[in-house]
Write a protein that holds these residues in place. Structure first.
Motif, PDB file in Angstrom:
ATOM      1  N   VAL A  92       0.854  -1.178   0.000  1.00 57.23           N
ATOM      2  CA  VAL A  92       0.000   0.000   0.000  1.00 57.23           C
ATOM      3  C   VAL A  92       0.893   1.232   0.000  1.00 57.23           C
ATOM      4  CG1 VAL A  92      -1.798   1.293   1.212  1.00 57.23           C
ATOM      5  CG2 VAL A  92      -1.827  -1.219   1.236  1.00 57.23           C
ATOM      6  N   VAL A  93       0.742   2.079  -1.005  1.00 53.31           N
ATOM      7  CA  VAL A  93       1.554   3.286  -1.134  1.00 53.31           C
ATOM      8  C   VAL A  93       0.834   4.427  -0.412  1.00 53.31           C
ATOM      9  CG1 VAL A  93       2.609   4.926  -2.730  1.00 53.31           C
ATOM     10  CG2 VAL A  93       2.442   2.501  -3.358  1.00 53.31           C
ATOM     11  N   GLY A  94       1.386   4.851   0.707  1.00 54.57           N
ATOM     12  CA  GLY A  94       0.801   5.941   1.479  1.00 54.57           C
ATOM     13  C   GLY A  94      -0.024   5.424   2.635  1.00 54.57           C
ATOM     14  N   GLY A  95       0.297   5.898   3.834  1.00 55.84           N
ATOM     15  CA  GLY A  95      -0.424   5.459   5.034  1.00 55.84           C
ATOM     16  C   GLY A  95      -1.408   6.502   5.500  1.00 55.84           C
ATOM     17  N   GLY A  96      -2.057   7.180   4.574  1.00 59.10           N
ATOM     18  CA  GLY A  96      -2.906   8.302   4.918  1.00 59.10           C
ATOM     19  C   GLY A  96      -4.216   7.915   5.579  1.00 59.10           C
ATOM     20  N   GLU A  97      -4.491   8.551   6.711  1.00 62.23           N
ATOM     21  CA  GLU A  97      -5.769   8.481   7.403  1.00 62.23           C
ATOM     22  C   GLU A  97      -6.312   7.059   7.439  1.00 62.23           C
ATOM     23  OE1 GLU A  97      -8.539  11.777   6.634  1.00 62.23           O
ATOM     24  OE2 GLU A  97      -7.028  12.542   5.267  1.00 62.23           O
ATOM     25  N   PHE A  98      -7.620   6.936   7.219  1.00 62.66           N
ATOM     26  CA  PHE A  98      -8.271   5.646   7.331  1.00 62.66           C
ATOM     27  C   PHE A  98      -8.102   4.783   6.100  1.00 62.66           C
ATOM     28  CE2 PHE A  98     -10.356   7.269  11.023  1.00 62.66           C
ATOM     29  CZ  PHE A  98     -10.681   6.139  11.747  1.00 62.66           C
ATOM     30  N   ASN A  99      -7.750   5.364   4.971  1.00 63.69           N
ATOM     31  CA  ASN A  99      -7.725   4.542   3.772  1.00 63.69           C
ATOM     32  C   ASN A  99      -6.548   3.580   3.758  1.00 63.69           C
ATOM     33  OD1 ASN A  99     -10.102   5.609   2.815  1.00 63.69           O
ATOM     34  ND2 ASN A  99      -9.068   7.394   1.997  1.00 63.69           N
ATOM     35  N   GLY A 100      -5.536   3.831   4.613  1.00 63.07           N
ATOM     36  CA  GLY A 100      -4.476   2.863   4.777  1.00 63.07           C
ATOM     37  C   GLY A 100      -4.957   1.596   5.460  1.00 63.07           C
ATOM     38  N   GLY A 145      -0.871  10.602   6.664  1.00 57.58           N
ATOM     39  CA  GLY A 145      -1.274  11.495   5.588  1.00 57.58           C
ATOM     40  C   GLY A 145      -1.709  12.836   6.143  1.00 57.58           C
ATOM     41  N   ALA A 146      -2.977  13.205   5.917  1.00 52.67           N
ATOM     42  CA  ALA A 146      -3.493  14.474   6.429  1.00 52.67           C
ATOM     43  C   ALA A 146      -3.928  14.370   7.879  1.00 52.67           C
ATOM     44  CB  ALA A 146      -4.668  14.943   5.572  1.00 52.67           C
ATOM     45  N   ALA A 147      -4.090  13.146   8.404  1.00 50.13           N
ATOM     46  CA  ALA A 147      -4.519  12.956   9.791  1.00 50.13           C
ATOM     47  C   ALA A 147      -3.290  12.705  10.669  1.00 50.13           C
ATOM     48  CB  ALA A 147      -5.499  11.804   9.900  1.00 50.13           C
ATOM     49  N   ILE A 187       3.345  19.195   1.408  1.00 46.54           N
ATOM     50  CA  ILE A 187       3.581  18.487   2.666  1.00 46.54           C
ATOM     51  C   ILE A 187       2.766  17.209   2.753  1.00 46.54           C
ATOM     52  CG2 ILE A 187       3.370  18.649   5.180  1.00 46.54           C
ATOM     53  CD1 ILE A 187       3.826  21.694   4.878  1.00 46.54           C
ATOM     54  N   PHE A 188       1.491  17.281   2.373  1.00 47.83           N
ATOM     55  CA  PHE A 188       0.595  16.147   2.590  1.00 47.83           C
ATOM     56  C   PHE A 188       0.247  15.379   1.323  1.00 47.83           C
ATOM     57  CE2 PHE A 188      -0.319  19.389   5.854  1.00 47.83           C
ATOM     58  CZ  PHE A 188       0.051  18.665   6.979  1.00 47.83           C
ATOM     59  N   GLY A 189       0.784  15.820   0.179  1.00 48.16           N
ATOM     60  CA  GLY A 189       0.509  15.106  -1.066  1.00 48.16           C
ATOM     61  C   GLY A 189      -0.884  15.346  -1.616  1.00 48.16           C
ATOM     62  N   LEU A 190      -1.533  16.423  -1.163  1.00 46.90           N
ATOM     63  CA  LEU A 190      -2.890  16.743  -1.623  1.00 46.90           C
ATOM     64  C   LEU A 190      -2.792  17.562  -2.909  1.00 46.90           C
ATOM     65  CD1 LEU A 190      -4.352  17.785   1.846  1.00 46.90           C
ATOM     66  CD2 LEU A 190      -4.748  15.625   0.642  1.00 46.90           C
ATOM     67  N   THR A 191      -2.974  16.925  -4.038  1.00 40.21           N
ATOM     68  CA  THR A 191      -2.855  17.615  -5.318  1.00 40.21           C
ATOM     69  C   THR A 191      -3.718  18.876  -5.318  1.00 40.21           C
ATOM     70  OG1 THR A 191      -2.473  15.511  -6.455  1.00 40.21           O
ATOM     71  CG2 THR A 191      -3.130  17.393  -7.810  1.00 40.21           C
ATOM     72  N   GLY A 192      -3.111  20.011  -5.668  1.00 42.89           N
ATOM     73  CA  GLY A 192      -3.814  21.285  -5.683  1.00 42.89           C
ATOM     74  C   GLY A 192      -4.156  21.811  -4.307  1.00 42.89           C
ATOM     75  N   GLY A 193      -3.791  21.069  -3.259  1.00 47.18           N
ATOM     76  CA  GLY A 193      -4.194  21.431  -1.908  1.00 47.18           C
ATOM     77  C   GLY A 193      -5.610  20.999  -1.590  1.00 47.18           C
ATOM     78  N   ASN A 194      -6.211  20.161  -2.453  1.00 44.54           N
ATOM     79  CA  ASN A 194      -7.610  19.774  -2.273  1.00 44.54           C
ATOM     80  C   ASN A 194      -7.727  18.681  -1.214  1.00 44.54           C
ATOM     81  OD1 ASN A 194     -10.191  18.169  -2.922  1.00 44.54           O
ATOM     82  ND2 ASN A 194     -10.439  20.042  -4.127  1.00 44.54           N
ATOM     83  N   VAL A 195      -8.454  18.977  -0.143  1.00 46.41           N
ATOM     84  CA  VAL A 195      -8.532  18.059   0.990  1.00 46.41           C
ATOM     85  C   VAL A 195      -9.367  16.822   0.685  1.00 46.41           C
ATOM     86  CG1 VAL A 195      -8.165  19.889   2.680  1.00 46.41           C
ATOM     87  CG2 VAL A 195     -10.498  19.321   1.995  1.00 46.41           C
ATOM     88  N   PHE A 196     -10.130  16.840  -0.402  1.00 45.58           N
ATOM     89  CA  PHE A 196     -10.967  15.704  -0.772  1.00 45.58           C
ATOM     90  C   PHE A 196     -10.302  14.783  -1.800  1.00 45.58           C
ATOM     91  CE2 PHE A 196     -14.347  19.018   0.150  1.00 45.58           C
ATOM     92  CZ  PHE A 196     -14.718  18.477   1.374  1.00 45.58           C
ATOM     93  N   HIS A 197      -9.045  15.043  -2.174  1.00 47.16           N
ATOM     94  CA  HIS A 197      -8.368  14.294  -3.255  1.00 47.16           C
ATOM     95  C   HIS A 197      -9.076  14.506  -4.595  1.00 47.16           C
ATOM     96  CE1 HIS A 197      -5.639  11.114  -1.157  1.00 47.16           C
ATOM     97  NE2 HIS A 197      -5.667  12.239  -0.461  1.00 47.16           N
TER      98      HIS A 197
END
Length: 581
Positions: free
Chosen positions: A38-46, A70-72, A509-519
């Motif tokens: 799994v690439v990226g341990g962000g929030e719950f989706n990891g 990730g963002a969390a 910092i968080f890998g959020l493309t465009g800074g969009n918090v919803f991906h």
């Protein structure tokens, strides 16, 4: 870069390097072979890793940063002050995941907020009476009393409005916990495949049956401007504006734009501790959520590693994913790769040249990642004291635990702020959602001090076509602080440190493309069957063995755990029938 400024008692800027709460990584050495990576341990989706491991697949999670989540994440940016640096509230956590992974057992503790919304007015008090404010919580009678200060008619209508929204939100719950309809499977292939794919129709059928005669109402709320609906129900501006904030939060849109109604519905679908629509604070900050999920995953045998930056997905001569290459040159081979990164990062940055068609890459580049958000984390040495609800001796009142809506007295203020950002300039009177989690969680700040989160909008990714400078960040933070000072005099003097994250900082910092918090924007053209792209909404990708499991998939950002859960279901189904392998 993000501006983080620490000031001493004389308010002189001094250089300071933020202290970070590091995640405990697996003590197991990283292997060269896994069943799934799994690439990226962000929030719950990891958490997809936990379900894959439970399904018998030896799984590893690779996180780019030195802190998991990730963002969390929780980061100590100033000595003694621990911030939920990006994501800052917990809700939309799928109940079955909460129970299945036993997150309480793994240390997750949530502080429920009641009341949950506080909107102070900017107005002169009469005969020594403070300015008015609107406070909303779980007590319906008390809500009606609050609304009645502005409109008795609205107070009477409010219970019916809440019931109406609840009915619509409840009806679409089945769609959150299942992959979208498998259109190619239903329409092409063998009879066996079609029958199997027909099962994916059941959630949408259940949704339609539950909606019943409310289907036209549902269609309207997901397509209409939220103001069309709010204007029908209510007449008082503070109530309409307060409700409208949930229709634009995190989205570069106006309450008067079509589709803003769905964003409101998206936010009222939440559930926490069995309370519908509730949002809460996590003890220890949002990083504690990630730690609880990681602890659950480790208990099943998942290997989790931080500071493992993936540079590329390995694709074999047969066109299938074979693992990943780290930026330090190491290779990890696996049968399956699941990307928790945004679709743009996954397909534009992590794929070898030439393995994807130009048409597919073009479609990926057309996904809208526009973000209006600048997040400001503030360390203060005393609690903000609001003119509309003053409290003695800097003691917290019920309203301090709320989402505090500033510059939200009227929809016109929100509309003006949006238009300024669309013209390439940060809003001069930004919409501000202030939260003060340390009011309920004393572990976040030194005694008598507090951590303040400012989720502000609207700000553009580029300022009139150019990059943000550190001075731009400081100027915008000053603008926001000047606004807060009008509601809570003395706020600016209480600030001892601030961390300013404009859209490019959220991306970097968080890998959020465009800074969009919803991906990816939560607009109708990027939901359900079209998230992230039409015919690629089922967590699979054009590369065999490569799946998406992040918020860029259905049902989108904020629905904590659902994309990962659905991706895990898809992977296990494919393993069962050897599809996409």
């Amino acid at each position: 870069m993000a501006a983080a400024v620490w000031t001493d008692r004389a308010r002189r800027p001094v250089s300071f390097v933020g202290i970070v709460i590091r995640s405990r990584t697996s003590h197991t050495a990283i292997k060269s072979q896994y069943d799934a990576v799994v690439v990226g341990g962000g929030e719950f989706n990891g958490l997809v890793a936990a379900y894959l491991q439970k399904g018998g697949l030896k799984t590893a999670v690779l996180e780019r940063r030195h802190v998991l989540g990730g963002a969390a994440v929780t980061e100590e940016l100033f000595p003694g002050f621990r911030f939920s640096r990006c994501s800052y509230l917990l809700s939309l956590l799928r109940p079955h995941i909460y129970m299945d992974l036993e997150l309480k057992k793994h240390g997750l503790k949530v502080y429920m907020r009641d009341p949950h919304a506080f909107t102070p007015m900017l107005e002169e008090g009469l005969r020594g009476v403070p300015p008015r404010s609107l406070t909303l919580g779980s007590d319906l009678a008390r809500n009606q009393s609050e609304i009645g200060k502005f409109s008795p008619k609205d107070a009477k209508a409010f219970p019916d409005f809440v019931a109406h929204l609840g009915k619509l939100a409840g009806a679409i719950q089945p769609l959150l916990d299942a992959p979208p309809v498998d259109i190619p499977g239903v329409t092409t292939g063998s009879l066996r495949r079609r029958l199997a794919a027909a099962k994916t129709l059941m959630p949408i059928v259940r949704c339609g049956l539950k909606l019943g005669r409310n289907i036209p109402d549902f269609y309207e709320i997901i397509t209409a401007p939220i103001m069309k609906i709010l204007n029908r129900w209510f007449e008082s501006e503070p109530l309409r504006a307060t409700l409208a904030t949930d229709a634009v939060i995190g989205a570069m849109t106006s309450p008067n734009n079509p589709g803003s109604g769905y964003v409101l519905l998206h936010h009222v679908m939440g559930e926490l501790e069995k309370e519908t629509g509730a949002w809460g604070y996590v003890e220890g900050g949002m990083g504690a959520v990630s730690q609880a999920v990681a602890s659950a995953a480790r208990s099943y045998g998942v290997d989790i590693f931080t500071e493992k930056d993936v540079g590329q997905v390995l694709v074999g001569s047969d066109g299938a994913a074979k693992g990943v290459v780290l930026k330090d040159g190491g290779e990890i081979h696996s049968k399956l790769v699941l990307s928790n990164a945004t679709p743009y990062v996954t397909f534009n940055n992590l794929m070898p040249q030439g393995v994807l068609s130009p048409e597919f890459i073009k479609a990926i580049h057309q996904i809208d990642y526009t973000s209006p958000v600048t997040k400001i984390n503030v360390a203060v040495d005393k609690l903000p004291n609001f003119l509309a609800s003053p409290t003695p001796d800097h003691k917290p009142g019920p309203h301090h635990q709320c989402s505090i809506h500033l510059n939200c007295e009227s929809v016109g203020v929100l509309e003006t702020a949006y238009k300024q950002a669309m013209n390439g300039r940060p809003s001069v009177r930004p919409m501000i959602e202030m939260t003060i989690p340390s009011v309920l969680d004393s572990t976040l700040a030194p005694p008598g001090c507090h951590v303040v989160s400012l989720f502000t909008q609207f700000t553009p990714y580029h300022i009139e076509g150019r990059e943000w400078t550190d001075q731009d960040r400081e100027d915008f933070a000053d603008t926001a602080f000047d606004c807060i000072e009008q509601y809570a005099p003395g706020f600016k003097k209480s600030v001892v440190g601030r961390d300013i994250l404009a859209p490019p900082d959220l991306e970097r910092i968080f890998g959020l493309t465009g800074g969009n918090v919803f991906h990816g924007s939560m607009s109708l053209d990027q939901l359900y069957l079209a998230r992230p792209l039409p015919f690629f909404s089922d967590y699979r990708s054009p590369i065999k063995g490569l799946y998406l499991c992040g918020s860029g998939c259905h049902p989108g950002g904020g629905v904590m755990g659902a994309p990962g859960w659905n991706a895990a279901l898809t992977v296990m189904a494919d393993l069962k029938c050897h599809k996409n392998m």
